[in-house]
Design an enzyme around this catalytic site. Structure first.
Site, PDB file in Angstrom:
ATOM      1  N   LYS A   1       2.160 -15.351   2.738  1.00  0.00           N
ATOM      2  CA  LYS A   1       2.574 -16.163   1.399  1.00  0.00           C
ATOM      3  C   LYS A   1       4.224 -16.377   1.571  1.00  0.00           C
ATOM      4  CE  LYS A   1       1.094 -17.594  -2.325  1.00  0.00           C
ATOM      5  NZ  LYS A   1       0.280 -19.184  -2.388  1.00  0.00           N
TER       6      LYS A   1
ATOM      7  N   TYR B   1       0.896  -1.170  -0.083  1.00  0.00           N
ATOM      8  CA  TYR B   1       0.076  -0.039  -0.095  1.00  0.00           C
ATOM      9  C   TYR B   1       0.895   1.189   0.070  1.00  0.00           C
ATOM     10  CZ  TYR B   1      -4.948  -1.624   0.801  1.00  0.00           C
ATOM     11  OH  TYR B   1      -6.158  -2.216   0.774  1.00  0.00           O
TER      12      TYR B   1
ATOM     13  N   ASP C   1      -6.885  -6.638   4.050  1.00  0.00           N
ATOM     14  CA  ASP C   1      -7.926  -5.822   2.943  1.00  0.00           C
ATOM     15  C   ASP C   1      -9.013  -6.857   2.389  1.00  0.00           C
ATOM     16  OD1 ASP C   1      -9.395  -3.677   1.788  1.00  0.00           O
ATOM     17  OD2 ASP C   1      -8.229  -4.140   0.050  1.00  0.00           O
TER      18      ASP C   1
ATOM     19  N   ASP D   1     -13.130  -8.455   3.814  1.00  0.00           N
ATOM     20  CA  ASP D   1     -14.232  -8.103   3.002  1.00  0.00           C
ATOM     21  C   ASP D   1     -14.814  -9.501   2.900  1.00  0.00           C
ATOM     22  OD1 ASP D   1     -13.868  -5.510   2.432  1.00  0.00           O
ATOM     23  OD2 ASP D   1     -14.621  -5.616   0.314  1.00  0.00           O
TER      24      ASP D   1
ATOM     25  N   ASP E   1      -3.705 -18.054   0.649  1.00  0.00           N
ATOM     26  CA  ASP E   1      -4.858 -18.857  -0.318  1.00  0.00           C
ATOM     27  C   ASP E   1      -5.418 -20.110   0.508  1.00  0.00           C
ATOM     28  OD1 ASP E   1      -2.493 -20.275  -0.262  1.00  0.00           O
ATOM     29  OD2 ASP E   1      -2.249 -20.927  -2.280  1.00  0.00           O
TER      30      ASP E   1
END
Ligand code: IPM
Ligand code: MG
Length: 352
Positions: free
Chosen positions: A186, A136, A242, A246, A218
């Protein structure tokens, strides 16, 4: 107790107004509200999504109550003038590196979750998302390669101290809940994640009462819909947090229900300085129609009372009022109902 109220764009002003109505109903003595422009509103009125006077107001306050930013009319502006820069700028400028995003099922909403009811019922987790680093805030650029192809790039990086401080927040949060941390990364592909994992392991030594596991992002995305009840505290980076937050909102039933607190280290006379916002965006498609669900913002105000003002009992009162409204069938359009923003705010106030 000074609160900087930054309603922002789209449905931001509507949902913020209902959160203020709930705060008003509590009749807390000594509350002072300041209001400022952010996002597209900031750009229109002051030429910048995070006008200096708004930033100064936020700094001077004990907490910030934030609505939402984003406006399709600004899609073609330079990145530094886009409404999103308001919230990114506030997070960075105020060093609000720890984003807490709780996701807990509500009685009566199981049928509205994207998951099967018996799976949805189990969800009770908090995502601890790092908020001021990662891809970001890394360098970004556009190039034209020698052969004429266009290339865009964003640098993903974490320094160890950034990982360490958010890891401490996650472990401390776990100690107040189920004593389990799942660190999501990851590390099978990214060097950033390998360092992340190493530092989280180092911090874990200081919290022997907390069980730590590591999970690739994942797999975490999969487990979050397969068995969300298996998570307690999810510790993760800015980008992964982020996305996963959601996703978690759909497990609960609606993105209109999830609150968040963004905290740093600064202490005020009343508690920890923080910024509180719903995890949803400005929803321009329904803005100004009174259709938005203000519950996420109302619940964010509850988090504000808890973390920034030490008013745990009042925070719980708000949360119970929202839960009982949902149990009684108070449903916004997002939940398949017909109630508008103001009616939902009123329903919560009645139950306070
Ligand atoms: C969020 C939002 C923001 C983010 C946007 C508006 C910049 O999606 O708070 O989750 O990506 O952090
Ligand atoms: Mg988001």
């Amino acid at each position: 107790m000074k609160i900087a109220v930054l309603p922002g764009d789209g449905i931001g002003p509507e949902v913020t107004q209902e959160a203020l109505r709930v705060l008003d109903a509590l009749q807390l003595p000594g509350l002072k509200l300041l209001e400022g422009d952010v996002g597209a509103a900031g750009y229109r009125n002051h030429g910048h999504p995070l006008p200096p006077e708004t930033l100064a107001m936020a700094r001077e306050a004990d907490a910030v109550l934030f609505g939402a930013v984003g406006d399709p009319a600004c899609d073609n502006l330079d990145r530094h003038l886009r409404p999103e820069q308001a919230v990114l700028g506030l997070r960075k400028e105020l060093d609000l590196f720890a984003n807490l995003r709780p996701a807990k099922g509500f009685d009566g909403l199981e049928e509205l979750s994207a998951l099967r009811p018996e799976i949805a019922r189990e969800i009770d987790l908090v995502i601890v998302r790092e908020l001021t680093g990662d891809i970001y805030f890394g360098e970004k650029a556009r190039h034209v390669l020698l052969d004429g192809r266009r290339e865009g790039w964003d640098r993903m990086a974490y320094a160890e101290d950034e990982v360490r401080r958010i890891a401490h927040v996650a472990f401390r949060t776990a100690q107040t809940r189920g004593n389990r941390v799942t660190s999501v990364d990851k590390a099978n592909v990214l060097e950033t994640s390998r360092l992340w994992r190493e530092v989280v392991e180092e911090v874990a030594v200081e919290y022997l009462d907390v069980a730590l596991e590591h999970m690739y992002v994942d797999n975490a995305a999969m487990q979050l819909v397969k068995a969300p009840g298996a998570f307690d505290v999810v510790l993760t980076s800015n980008l992964f947090g982020d996305i996963l937050s959601d996703q978690a909102s759909m497990c609960v039933g609606s993105i209109g229900l999830l609150a968040s607190a963004s905290l740093g280290e600064r202490q005020t006379a009343y508690g920890t300085f923080g910024l509180y916002e719903p995890i949803h965006g400005s929803a321009p498609d329904i803005a100004g129609q009174g259709k938005a669900n203000p519950m996420a913002t109302i619940l964010s105000a509850a988090m504000m009372l808890r973390h920034s003002f030490g008013l745990e009992a009042e925070a719980a009162r708000i949360e119970n009022a929202v839960a009982s409204a949902l149990k009684d069938g108070v449903r916004g359009v997002d939940l398949g109902g017909t109630l508008g923003c103001a009616a939902i705010g009123e329903a919560v106030c009645e139950r306070l």
